[in-house]
Structure formats: C-alpha cells, structure tokens
Motif scaffolding. Sequence first.
Motif, PDB file in Angstrom:
ATOM      1  N   ILE A   1      -2.955   1.285  -8.387  1.00  0.00           N
ATOM      2  CA  ILE A   1      -3.749   2.525  -8.403  1.00  0.00           C
ATOM      3  C   ILE A   1      -3.058   3.683  -7.687  1.00  0.00           C
ATOM      4  O   ILE A   1      -3.668   4.734  -7.473  1.00  0.00           O
ATOM      5  CB  ILE A   1      -5.150   2.294  -7.807  1.00  0.00           C
ATOM      6  CG1 ILE A   1      -5.064   1.830  -6.356  1.00  0.00           C
ATOM      7  CG2 ILE A   1      -5.939   1.316  -8.643  1.00  0.00           C
ATOM      8  CD1 ILE A   1      -6.416   1.756  -5.662  1.00  0.00           C
TER       9      ILE A   1
ATOM     10  N   LEU B   1      -8.741  -4.983  -1.606  1.00  0.00           N
ATOM     11  CA  LEU B   1      -8.265  -3.701  -2.122  1.00  0.00           C
ATOM     12  C   LEU B   1      -7.146  -3.877  -3.155  1.00  0.00           C
ATOM     13  O   LEU B   1      -6.277  -4.744  -3.003  1.00  0.00           O
ATOM     14  CB  LEU B   1      -7.727  -2.840  -0.975  1.00  0.00           C
ATOM     15  CG  LEU B   1      -8.745  -2.163  -0.059  1.00  0.00           C
ATOM     16  CD1 LEU B   1      -8.016  -1.390   1.033  1.00  0.00           C
ATOM     17  CD2 LEU B   1      -9.662  -1.233  -0.843  1.00  0.00           C
ATOM     18  N   PRO B   2      -7.132  -3.045  -4.199  1.00  0.00           N
ATOM     19  CA  PRO B   2      -5.986  -3.019  -5.116  1.00  0.00           C
ATOM     20  C   PRO B   2      -4.774  -2.390  -4.438  1.00  0.00           C
ATOM     21  O   PRO B   2      -4.913  -1.632  -3.475  1.00  0.00           O
ATOM     22  CB  PRO B   2      -6.480  -2.166  -6.288  1.00  0.00           C
ATOM     23  CG  PRO B   2      -7.556  -1.325  -5.706  1.00  0.00           C
ATOM     24  CD  PRO B   2      -8.206  -2.133  -4.616  1.00  0.00           C
ATOM     25  N   THR B   3      -3.582  -2.682  -4.933  1.00  0.00           N
ATOM     26  CA  THR B   3      -2.348  -2.238  -4.290  1.00  0.00           C
ATOM     27  C   THR B   3      -1.868  -0.898  -4.837  1.00  0.00           C
ATOM     28  O   THR B   3      -2.405  -0.379  -5.827  1.00  0.00           O
ATOM     29  CB  THR B   3      -1.241  -3.283  -4.501  1.00  0.00           C
ATOM     30  OG1 THR B   3      -0.962  -3.376  -5.909  1.00  0.00           O
ATOM     31  CG2 THR B   3      -1.675  -4.641  -3.983  1.00  0.00           C
ATOM     32  N   TYR B   4      -0.830  -0.381  -4.197  1.00  0.00           N
ATOM     33  CA  TYR B   4      -0.219   0.882  -4.627  1.00  0.00           C
ATOM     34  C   TYR B   4       0.324   0.770  -6.046  1.00  0.00           C
ATOM     35  O   TYR B   4       0.259   1.732  -6.814  1.00  0.00           O
ATOM     36  CB  TYR B   4       0.907   1.253  -3.658  1.00  0.00           C
ATOM     37  CG  TYR B   4       1.564   2.581  -3.959  1.00  0.00           C
ATOM     38  CD1 TYR B   4       1.050   3.767  -3.438  1.00  0.00           C
ATOM     39  CD2 TYR B   4       2.698   2.655  -4.768  1.00  0.00           C
ATOM     40  CE1 TYR B   4       1.646   4.990  -3.717  1.00  0.00           C
ATOM     41  CE2 TYR B   4       3.303   3.876  -5.052  1.00  0.00           C
ATOM     42  CZ  TYR B   4       2.767   5.036  -4.529  1.00  0.00           C
ATOM     43  OH  TYR B   4       3.366   6.242  -4.806  1.00  0.00           O
ATOM     44  N   GLN B   5       0.845  -0.399  -6.394  1.00  0.00           N
ATOM     45  CA  GLN B   5       1.404  -0.591  -7.735  1.00  0.00           C
ATOM     46  C   GLN B   5       0.337  -0.489  -8.816  1.00  0.00           C
ATOM     47  O   GLN B   5       0.637  -0.166  -9.964  1.00  0.00           O
ATOM     48  CB  GLN B   5       2.112  -1.949  -7.815  1.00  0.00           C
ATOM     49  CG  GLN B   5       3.433  -2.026  -7.059  1.00  0.00           C
ATOM     50  CD  GLN B   5       3.244  -2.002  -5.549  1.00  0.00           C
ATOM     51  OE1 GLN B   5       2.254  -2.526  -5.049  1.00  0.00           O
ATOM     52  NE2 GLN B   5       4.182  -1.387  -4.842  1.00  0.00           N
TER      53      GLN B   5
ATOM     54  N   LEU C   1      -7.851   4.377   0.280  1.00  0.00           N
ATOM     55  CA  LEU C   1      -8.959   3.424   0.461  1.00  0.00           C
ATOM     56  C   LEU C   1      -8.756   2.593   1.725  1.00  0.00           C
ATOM     57  O   LEU C   1      -9.712   2.306   2.456  1.00  0.00           O
ATOM     58  CB  LEU C   1      -9.065   2.507  -0.761  1.00  0.00           C
ATOM     59  CG  LEU C   1      -9.622   3.150  -2.033  1.00  0.00           C
ATOM     60  CD1 LEU C   1      -9.514   2.182  -3.213  1.00  0.00           C
ATOM     61  CD2 LEU C   1     -11.077   3.568  -1.831  1.00  0.00           C
ATOM     62  N   LEU C   2      -7.509   2.196   1.981  1.00  0.00           N
ATOM     63  CA  LEU C   2      -7.210   1.452   3.206  1.00  0.00           C
ATOM     64  C   LEU C   2      -7.557   2.297   4.424  1.00  0.00           C
ATOM     65  O   LEU C   2      -8.184   1.802   5.384  1.00  0.00           O
ATOM     66  CB  LEU C   2      -5.738   1.059   3.222  1.00  0.00           C
ATOM     67  CG  LEU C   2      -5.238   0.321   4.474  1.00  0.00           C
ATOM     68  CD1 LEU C   2      -5.958  -1.006   4.646  1.00  0.00           C
ATOM     69  CD2 LEU C   2      -3.722   0.118   4.394  1.00  0.00           C
TER      70      LEU C   2
ATOM     71  N   ARG D   1      -4.113 -11.499   1.570  1.00  0.00           N
ATOM     72  CA  ARG D   1      -5.529 -11.139   1.481  1.00  0.00           C
ATOM     73  C   ARG D   1      -6.448 -12.153   2.170  1.00  0.00           C
ATOM     74  O   ARG D   1      -7.510 -11.784   2.701  1.00  0.00           O
ATOM     75  CB  ARG D   1      -5.942 -11.025   0.009  1.00  0.00           C
ATOM     76  CG  ARG D   1      -5.184  -9.957  -0.766  1.00  0.00           C
ATOM     77  CD  ARG D   1      -5.638  -9.924  -2.227  1.00  0.00           C
ATOM     78  NE  ARG D   1      -4.910  -8.931  -3.001  1.00  0.00           N
ATOM     79  CZ  ARG D   1      -5.212  -7.633  -3.047  1.00  0.00           C
ATOM     80  NH1 ARG D   1      -6.258  -7.189  -2.357  1.00  0.00           N
ATOM     81  NH2 ARG D   1      -4.502  -6.802  -3.779  1.00  0.00           N
TER      82      ARG D   1
ATOM     83  N   PHE E   1       0.787  -1.228   0.000  1.00  0.00           N
ATOM     84  CA  PHE E   1       0.000   0.000   0.000  1.00  0.00           C
ATOM     85  C   PHE E   1       0.821   1.282   0.000  1.00  0.00           C
ATOM     86  O   PHE E   1       0.259   2.374  -0.075  1.00  0.00           O
ATOM     87  CB  PHE E   1      -0.955   0.005   1.197  1.00  0.00           C
ATOM     88  CG  PHE E   1      -2.064  -1.005   1.075  1.00  0.00           C
ATOM     89  CD1 PHE E   1      -3.175  -0.732   0.294  1.00  0.00           C
ATOM     90  CD2 PHE E   1      -1.987  -2.227   1.714  1.00  0.00           C
ATOM     91  CE1 PHE E   1      -4.197  -1.652   0.161  1.00  0.00           C
ATOM     92  CE2 PHE E   1      -3.006  -3.165   1.591  1.00  0.00           C
ATOM     93  CZ  PHE E   1      -4.103  -2.883   0.808  1.00  0.00           C
TER      94      PHE E   1
ATOM     95  N   ALA F   1      -4.641   3.717  -3.211  1.00  0.00           N
ATOM     96  CA  ALA F   1      -4.618   2.480  -2.420  1.00  0.00           C
ATOM     97  C   ALA F   1      -4.552   2.765  -0.920  1.00  0.00           C
ATOM     98  O   ALA F   1      -5.403   2.273  -0.157  1.00  0.00           O
ATOM     99  CB  ALA F   1      -3.465   1.585  -2.873  1.00  0.00           C
ATOM    100  N   PRO F   2      -3.564   3.527  -0.433  1.00  0.00           N
ATOM    101  CA  PRO F   2      -3.558   3.809   1.007  1.00  0.00           C
ATOM    102  C   PRO F   2      -4.744   4.651   1.453  1.00  0.00           C
ATOM    103  O   PRO F   2      -5.192   4.529   2.609  1.00  0.00           O
ATOM    104  CB  PRO F   2      -2.234   4.561   1.214  1.00  0.00           C
ATOM    105  CG  PRO F   2      -1.855   5.082  -0.118  1.00  0.00           C
ATOM    106  CD  PRO F   2      -2.360   4.072  -1.099  1.00  0.00           C
TER     107      PRO F   2
END
Length: 448
Positions: free
Chosen positions: A123, A117-121, A130-131, A202, A56, A127-128
């Motif tokens: 989106i 959740l999708p990762t930082y790589q 949304l986290l 996950r 993230f 990503a962080p």
Amino acid sequence: MSAVAPPTTAAGPQGTEAEKRIAIRRAIGAGSIGNFVEQFDYGLYGYMAPVLAPAFFPQSNQAVAVLSTYAIIAIACLFRPLGGTLVGRWGDRVGRKKTLLWTIVLMGVATALIGALPTYQLIGILAPLLLLFLRVIQGMVSGGEYVGAVAFIVEWAEPKRRGYYASYASNSCFAGILAGAGTAALTSWVFQGPALDSWGWRIPFLLALPLSAVGIWLRGRIEESPEFMRATEDGADVAKAPIRDALRTQWRPILAYCGVSIMLAILSYSWVTFYPEYLTGTLGLPRWMALTSNAISVAVLIPLLPLAGAISDRIGRKPMLISGAVACIVLVPLAFRVGEGGTFGAAVASQLIYIVPEFFLTGIVTVCTAELFATRSRFSASAIAYNSSFSIFMGITPFVAALLVTSFDSIYAVWVYLAAAALLALVTISTFMTETYRTHLGADKFTS
C-alpha cells in the motif's frame, strides 16, 4: 521545603495481616500487568526495528529505514504528554481502577493491530502512516498507564514499604522488555530469512491480545485504592479540575521530577533498545547474541530492584538517586569500553556494568512518581511530570543515540548525552528535590 512527616497508616488496606498481604499482592499484579504489556510492545518494536524497517519503508537505504522506524517511536512519544494528561484527569475524577481497565484494553488492541498491518510493498506510503497512527494511539494511552499503575500500587502499599512495593512496577517494565527481547530473539531464530521478513515478525505483536485479557481479569478483581477513597471521601469529593490544580499547586515537584527522570530515560532506553542494535550493526555481533546478552542483563537486574526499593525505604530516596547519577557518569563509559571487545562475553559483561546505575535509579524514580504529588491530583500531576520528561526522552533516545553514533562514529557520544542529563539530575536532587520516603502520601511536599 517541608519537614519530613511521620508515616501515615491511613493509606494501607484494612483487615487481618493475611488479608492485607493478599490485597497488596493483587494490587501489585493488577497495576503491573499493564506496564508489562506496554514495555513488551516497546521492547519488541525496538528489537525488531531492523526487521520492521523494510516492511514499512523503501528498501533503497537500510540505515535510513531503521532510523525512520526509530523516528516513529520518537514521534509517538511526543503525543504522550497530551494522552497522559487526559488519562490522568480521568484517573483523578473517576478513579484509578476504571481508568486502568480502559488503558490496558486500548494498548492491547493497538499493539495487535500492528501485527495485522499491510506492508509498504502493498500500500506504499500508507503503511508507515498507519504504523505511526497506531503508535500514536499507544503513546497517548501509555502516557497515563504507567503513572496510574504506580499510583495505584503506592496507594495500596504499607507506608514504610512503598519503595519495596513500587519496585515491582519497575520489575514489570523490565519483565516486559525481557519478554520482548526473548520473543524477538526466538522469532528471529525460528523464522529466518524470507519467512521472518514476510510474516514471521507479525506473530509477537498479536500476543498482546491474550496478555491484555489477563490484565483485564486481574484489574477487574481488585478494589479501588484505599488512599484515593480516603482522600476523596469514597470518591464523592474528587478534584473538579485536577489538571489545573496540579499545575497550580504541584509545579515545583513536577519540575523536580523532570530534572531527575530525564537521566533514567536516556540511561534505560540507550541500553534496552539502542545498544543491542549497536552490538549487531557496528560491532558485528550476531543478532541473537546481542539480544541474548541484553536479556541476560535484564534478567539479572529484575531480582535486584526489590532490594534497591527496600534500601531506599531505610536510607531515603535522595542518597540512592545521587549514587545512580554518579554511576551514570563513571561506569557507563567503562561499560562501553568493555563492550568493544566484540564477543558475546564482552557484550554480557558490559551490560552487567551498565545495570549498576539502573539499580540505584529505576525503582526509586518509580516510587517518586507517586510520592512527590498529593493524592487528589496525583494521577494528573504525575502524568504531566512523567510525560514531559521521561516519556519524551524514552521515545527520542534510540533515535538520538543512533544519530550520535552515525555522526561522531563513536559510542562515547551517547555517554556525553547521558552525562549531561546526569549532571542536571545531580543539581536537581541536591538543590530542589525534597526527601519523600517518610512523608504522608496526601501532603504537599513543597509547601512551607
């Protein structure tokens, strides 16, 4: 301060002895399952923080990424007072059962969504964000979950055994943390290397959905607490403005609770979320050993908490709390010294020493969450007190502990942080806190 009142018999369930025991067991199960889900998520997130960090956040600086992952916990916990107050108001107006049904649904869904959740790589900065959003939702809901569950259990309990029964709410928290630690350790062992970093992490978060389904089933089978029904004339005479009433009439016990619970928050969350990372990152212990040693100490503490609750039912809450505060000051630095041995055995031994103050404090602070406050505004008052102290320090402690060790290059800086809170607690207990173990649940403990 008020004199100690004789125990009331009005709050307990009615019927034969067998029916009463069944009702209380159901209340314990229904109240505890939400705490289990909450702490499973919290423990899992804390233990998996080093794995979540590169998923993230940018991977250019691992230390900064881990601190950022812990910071999300801290930020989310800052929203717990707001969420807890809103949930508490609902609990005092519509009842404990309905409120606790909704909290476990929302917690389970939010935790499971973290696993999707999708990762930082993929989106980037979204990503962080949304986290953080999901953890804020969890924080707001969890701010009312714990205090509501404790109130529900204590309001069902036999008056002379409130400490014993409330200890099971504490047990459910540690059982959740233990499950989170075990799941994190198992996940780290089964999915190693790229598999763990890309998708293996996950799976544990998705487990929140079936756990929440069990909670919905348990809470759907139990009736509203008899103490709440008695105090509100079967729900027809609830407090119209419980938050206002709590702040106007319960401000003294709110402050007293805050003065004590900060110590326990720092003690517990330095141990269960920060210390395993310290054993790995600073002392070089393999991650599975650090997590396993932590799980062993939690497993040892769980069966001891009902004993601590039963002792407090006989001698009172204040002697236990004072003993715990002294143990924080005296034994925690010894635990850290033992842990510096850097072996698996030293890690286990250090944490077995660490749980001594936990024994004296955990269940007792839990039952005080309900006993300090009058029934009609208990959910609101306890939510304000718990979230203004315990929740905030629960959230910031892993971050502060990591920052202290980084800044001072010594684990004993964390002990100084804890010792300051323990001294505050000793002053509060000795000077401002009334004894609650034989008081009527519906009474105001701080008048006359």
